[in-house]
Write an enzyme that holds these catalytic residues in place. Sequence first.
Site, PDB file in Angstrom:
ATOM      1  CB  CYS B  84      25.254  58.708  38.385  1.00  0.00           C
ATOM      2  SG  CYS B  84      23.634  59.030  37.703  1.00  0.00           S
ATOM      3  CG  HIS B 194      24.847  62.455  40.981  1.00  0.00           C
ATOM      4  ND1 HIS B 194      25.726  62.398  40.119  1.00  0.00           N
ATOM      5  CD2 HIS B 194      23.651  62.186  40.841  1.00  0.00           C
ATOM      6  CE1 HIS B 194      25.051  62.287  39.098  1.00  0.00           C
ATOM      7  NE2 HIS B 194      23.864  61.828  39.488  1.00  0.00           N
ATOM      8  CD  GLU B 196      28.643  64.221  41.457  1.00  0.00           C
ATOM      9  OE1 GLU B 196      28.692  63.169  42.338  1.00  0.00           O
ATOM     10  OE2 GLU B 196      28.116  64.098  40.439  1.00  0.00           O
TER      11      GLU B 196
END
Lengths: 257, 216
Positions: B84, B194, B196
């Site tokens: 990001c 992202h 995650e």
Amino acid sequence: MALAKRIIPCLDVENGRVVKGVNFVDIRDAGDPVEIAKRYNEQGADEITFLDITATHEGRDTTVHTVEKIAAEVFIPLTVGGGIRTVDDIRTMLNAGADKVAINSAAIHNPDFVKEAAERFGSQCIVVAIDAKQVSTEGEPLRWEIFTHGGRKPTGINAVEWAVKMVANGAGEILLTSMDGDGTKKGYDLPLNKAISDAVSVPVIASGGVGELQHLVDGVKQGGVDAVLAASIFHFGEHTVPEAKQFMAQQGIEVRL
Amino acid sequence: MAKSTVAVIDYGMGNLHSVASALQHVGDNVNVIVTGDAEKIIAADRVIFPGVGAIRDCMAEILRLGVDQVVAEVAATKPMLAICVGMQALMNSSEENNGVNCLGLFPGEVKFFGDPLIGPDNEKLKVPHMGWNQLHQTIDHPLWSGIEQDSRFYFVHSYYVHTTDPALVAATTDYGVNIHAALYRDNVFAAQCHPEKSSTAGLQLLDNFLRWDGQS
């Protein structure tokens, strides 16, 4: 190829337990928010919203632990709302693993709080939650006002103007609940959602009133929203998240399958 | 076998809990550390360079804490994954905050989506670009292993990367404009989305990173 419309199951949590009940067939403990969040994640939910309705301070510590546990096992975005009043509250929830926080009444008491929060943590994690009710009478142009205290207390604030102001203050997303629709199962307030979606540049999540899958479609197609939130149709096993997505996809809505 | 160590660079910007717990979740034999300590970062086997929030604040902290030196050293020596705003910080500059100079590891800049941002059917698109969009892999790369073409990943950003060197693009995403959603060079990989927060596909990407030897 486009951005998918998001489907967001919502958990109302009090003292670390999901209230309003959740009925998954083979789940051991239907009140455990961690188990329920995991289940929605496995079903392909795009995001989870966790609304803390705990009143006491001790209970709120429980909430932080719950958020930590969910964030350690569920790798999709997690929004936490309810009782977010200070920059410290936001920091606590983000550190616990929330990706976004929803600010509601604290923004009404102090609109600059949203500005401060967005400057400190970035707009991407600041959601402003708006509880609105229609106040215009028949024959008048439609008008909605912000209500607090679960829809009991009017504030005199115009909902569309408020949404625009909150975005100007740095809100990265609007969670829009129709207090007229909430719990009725009659569908979202589509004109309200459309009015606010058109008025702001940031994503809008429709909330309040979903009783059947067509309501999700209507929210996107007629309400113009970017995401649809629902609680009870998923909790009670009436529909699963994949069913909702299939239904939306069949009607030409881009979803993550 | 000794555990391998992955360092998540902490320079005080935002929540690193998610990325650390996702790495811990996929890595069986991995020691995840979240640290701003240059020595520990440089001693790690691989490094995550995250970032969240406004680029000016991120760059100010990166420079104040000397993270720029650390990133340069890591980029020259071991597998690094930038995520990001971490990815954006690797570009030459960003249009955000009236223009901010960045680290210049990748040529090109970070641009604003525009207001209004208009989609392919002439519709107005919301900014930030928030939600699940398709990542179109433009090359074969070890980090794409086991991830289906055009899988959806979670994005949230108002500015997007555009490199001037098309040979460095590893994936693109469409959102009114063509976003260079992943870049790579040697042992450095950068993603705008992202992983995650991207469920199965994202965890696969992180798992691939933990196994990656830094070769493309």
